[in-house]
Design a protein around this motif. Structure first.
Motif, mmCIF file in Angstrom:
data_model
loop_
_atom_site.group_PDB
_atom_site.id
_atom_site.type_symbol
_atom_site.label_atom_id
_atom_site.label_comp_id
_atom_site.label_asym_id
_atom_site.label_seq_id
_atom_site.Cartn_x
_atom_site.Cartn_y
_atom_site.Cartn_z
ATOM 1 N N LEU A 29 -19.821 39.613 -79.500
ATOM 2 C CA LEU A 29 -19.229 40.784 -80.142
ATOM 3 C C LEU A 29 -18.454 41.599 -79.118
ATOM 4 N N GLY A 30 -17.519 42.387 -79.585
ATOM 5 C CA GLY A 30 -16.790 43.306 -78.732
ATOM 6 C C GLY A 30 -17.130 44.737 -79.118
ATOM 7 N N LYS A 31 -17.457 45.552 -78.149
ATOM 8 C CA LYS A 31 -17.768 46.979 -78.353
ATOM 9 C C LYS A 31 -17.338 47.738 -77.102
ATOM 10 N N TYR A 32 -17.603 49.027 -77.113
ATOM 11 C CA TYR A 32 -17.266 49.885 -75.973
ATOM 12 C C TYR A 32 -18.529 50.358 -75.269
ATOM 13 N N LEU A 33 -18.484 50.380 -73.929
ATOM 14 C CA LEU A 33 -19.600 50.919 -73.145
ATOM 15 C C LEU A 33 -19.605 52.435 -73.306
ATOM 16 N N LYS A 34 -20.663 52.950 -73.879
ATOM 17 C CA LYS A 34 -20.782 54.398 -74.083
ATOM 18 C C LYS A 34 -21.875 55.002 -73.212
ATOM 19 N N GLY A 35 -22.977 54.276 -73.054
ATOM 20 C CA GLY A 35 -24.077 54.750 -72.229
ATOM 21 C C GLY A 35 -24.300 53.804 -71.069
ATOM 22 N N LEU A 36 -24.394 54.364 -69.871
ATOM 23 C CA LEU A 36 -24.545 53.575 -68.647
ATOM 24 C C LEU A 36 -25.925 53.809 -68.032
ATOM 25 N N PRO A 37 -26.372 52.916 -67.149
ATOM 26 C CA PRO A 37 -27.663 53.110 -66.503
ATOM 27 C C PRO A 37 -27.798 54.520 -65.924
ATOM 28 N N GLY A 38 -28.959 55.128 -66.184
ATOM 29 C CA GLY A 38 -29.226 56.477 -65.697
ATOM 30 C C GLY A 38 -28.835 57.582 -66.671
ATOM 31 N N ASP A 39 -27.983 57.289 -67.643
ATOM 32 C CA ASP A 39 -27.597 58.298 -68.639
ATOM 33 C C ASP A 39 -28.786 58.660 -69.512
ATOM 34 N N LEU A 40 -28.807 59.912 -69.962
ATOM 35 C CA LEU A 40 -29.787 60.325 -70.958
ATOM 36 C C LEU A 40 -29.249 59.916 -72.316
ATOM 37 N N ALA A 41 -29.976 59.031 -72.997
ATOM 38 C CA ALA A 41 -29.500 58.474 -74.261
ATOM 39 C C ALA A 41 -30.442 58.853 -75.395
ATOM 40 N N TYR A 42 -29.840 59.186 -76.519
ATOM 41 C CA TYR A 42 -30.578 59.501 -77.740
ATOM 42 C C TYR A 42 -29.924 58.740 -78.888
ATOM 43 N N ILE A 43 -30.736 58.043 -79.670
ATOM 44 C CA ILE A 43 -30.272 57.434 -80.914
ATOM 45 C C ILE A 43 -31.209 57.915 -82.002
ATOM 46 N N GLY A 44 -30.654 58.562 -82.996
ATOM 47 C CA GLY A 44 -31.452 59.080 -84.104
ATOM 48 C C GLY A 44 -30.589 59.231 -85.339
ATOM 49 N N LYS A 45 -31.103 59.972 -86.316
ATOM 50 C CA LYS A 45 -30.407 60.056 -87.604
ATOM 51 C C LYS A 45 -29.047 60.746 -87.516
ATOM 52 N N GLU A 46 -28.851 61.592 -86.504
ATOM 53 C CA GLU A 46 -27.541 62.249 -86.369
ATOM 54 C C GLU A 46 -26.523 61.371 -85.651
ATOM 55 N N GLY A 47 -27.006 60.323 -84.968
ATOM 56 C CA GLY A 47 -26.104 59.425 -84.270
ATOM 57 C C GLY A 47 -26.549 59.159 -82.847
ATOM 58 N N ILE A 48 -25.584 58.796 -82.033
ATOM 59 C CA ILE A 48 -25.841 58.485 -80.625
ATOM 60 C C ILE A 48 -25.361 59.644 -79.768
ATOM 61 N N ARG A 49 -26.250 60.128 -78.902
ATOM 62 C CA ARG A 49 -25.898 61.146 -77.912
ATOM 63 C C ARG A 49 -26.051 60.527 -76.523
ATOM 64 N N ILE A 50 -25.051 60.756 -75.698
ATOM 65 C CA ILE A 50 -25.103 60.329 -74.302
ATOM 66 C C ILE A 50 -24.939 61.585 -73.458
ATOM 67 N N ASN A 51 -25.958 61.868 -72.643
ATOM 68 C CA ASN A 51 -25.971 63.073 -71.808
ATOM 69 C C ASN A 51 -25.684 64.324 -72.640
ATOM 70 N N GLY A 52 -26.253 64.349 -73.834
ATOM 71 C CA GLY A 52 -26.144 65.517 -74.713
ATOM 72 C C GLY A 52 -24.924 65.544 -75.613
ATOM 73 N N LEU A 53 -23.951 64.676 -75.384
ATOM 74 C CA LEU A 53 -22.727 64.679 -76.181
ATOM 75 C C LEU A 53 -22.819 63.652 -77.312
ATOM 76 N N LEU A 54 -22.623 64.112 -78.544
ATOM 77 C CA LEU A 54 -22.678 63.247 -79.715
ATOM 78 C C LEU A 54 -21.411 62.405 -79.805
ATOM 79 N N ILE A 55 -21.580 61.108 -79.952
ATOM 80 C CA ILE A 55 -20.446 60.205 -80.141
ATOM 81 C C ILE A 55 -19.976 60.347 -81.592
ATOM 82 N N ALA A 56 -18.699 60.593 -81.764
ATOM 83 C CA ALA A 56 -18.129 60.776 -83.101
ATOM 84 C C ALA A 56 -18.411 59.561 -83.982
ATOM 85 N N ASP A 57 -18.700 59.823 -85.237
ATOM 86 C CA ASP A 57 -18.915 58.772 -86.245
ATOM 87 C C ASP A 57 -20.007 57.777 -85.865
ATOM 88 N N SER A 58 -21.034 58.241 -85.139
ATOM 89 C CA SER A 58 -22.088 57.326 -84.709
ATOM 90 C C SER A 58 -23.372 57.454 -85.524
#
Length: 172
Positions: free
Chosen positions: A84-113
């Motif tokens: 598959l092809g996708k985009y790297l959004k979260g890298l090693p060491g980043d604070l990552a959250y995946i939940g009902k609102e979407g994906i957050r990386i270092n506190g920033l919500l990824i649009a349409d996630s």
């Protein structure tokens, strides 16, 4: 009439096989899905930088699910699925959250996630759950499309599952 249909089917199979063979041994990858811009991509060396397009294999469990649902084609990844092809959004060491609102990386919500409750065929989907720093061999992969099968459903991707980088060559 029957011979004409058989001839047409045979021609399509031969053309498709020749195309797959030539692409497999070239540095090109074609995306016809809606999770990335459709087109032809050059396969490049992998660069682990935020926003980079990458080609990767799903882990066995996610590949089995994606294959059963028809989300992926045939290939040489686990469960004989295509990469598959996708985009790297979260890298090693980043604070990552995946939940009902979407994906957050270092506190920033990824649009349409925000994960969807059902896929395009009305079948239920289960979102991944994550709330921690990514390990040194973990990445979050996502698309900029709402209907993408990405980390919001299968969670983190290991470095060993990343194959190559991608660069848009010709977009449709």
């Amino acid at each position: 009439m029957k011979l004409k249909i058989i001839g047409t089917v045979l021609a399509v199979v031969i053309f498709s096989s020749a195309l797959q063979f030539s692409l497999r041994y070239s540095d090109l990858w074609i995306n016809l899905t809606s999770s990335m811009p459709q087109g032809v991509y050059k396969v490049r060396a992998l660069e682990e930088k935020r926003g980079a397009a990458v080609l990767f294999c799903l882990d066995t469990k996610s590949a089995k699910f994606a294959k059963q649902r028809g989300y992926v084609g045939y290939g040489n990844c686990p469960e004989n699925t295509a990469p598959l092809g996708k985009y790297l959004k979260g890298l090693p060491g980043d604070l990552a959250y995946i939940g009902k609102e979407g994906i957050r990386i270092n506190g920033l919500l990824i649009a349409d996630s925000a994960p969807r409750l059902k896929d395009g065929n009305g079948r239920p989907l289960t979102a991944a759950k994550l709330d921690r720093a990514l390990d040194q061999d973990e990445f979050i992969l996502a698309s900029e499309r709402t209907q993408s099968y990405d980390s919001r459903y299968f969670g983190t991707v290991k470095k060993s599952e990343l194959l190559n980088g991608l660069e848009a060559f010709y977009l449709f």
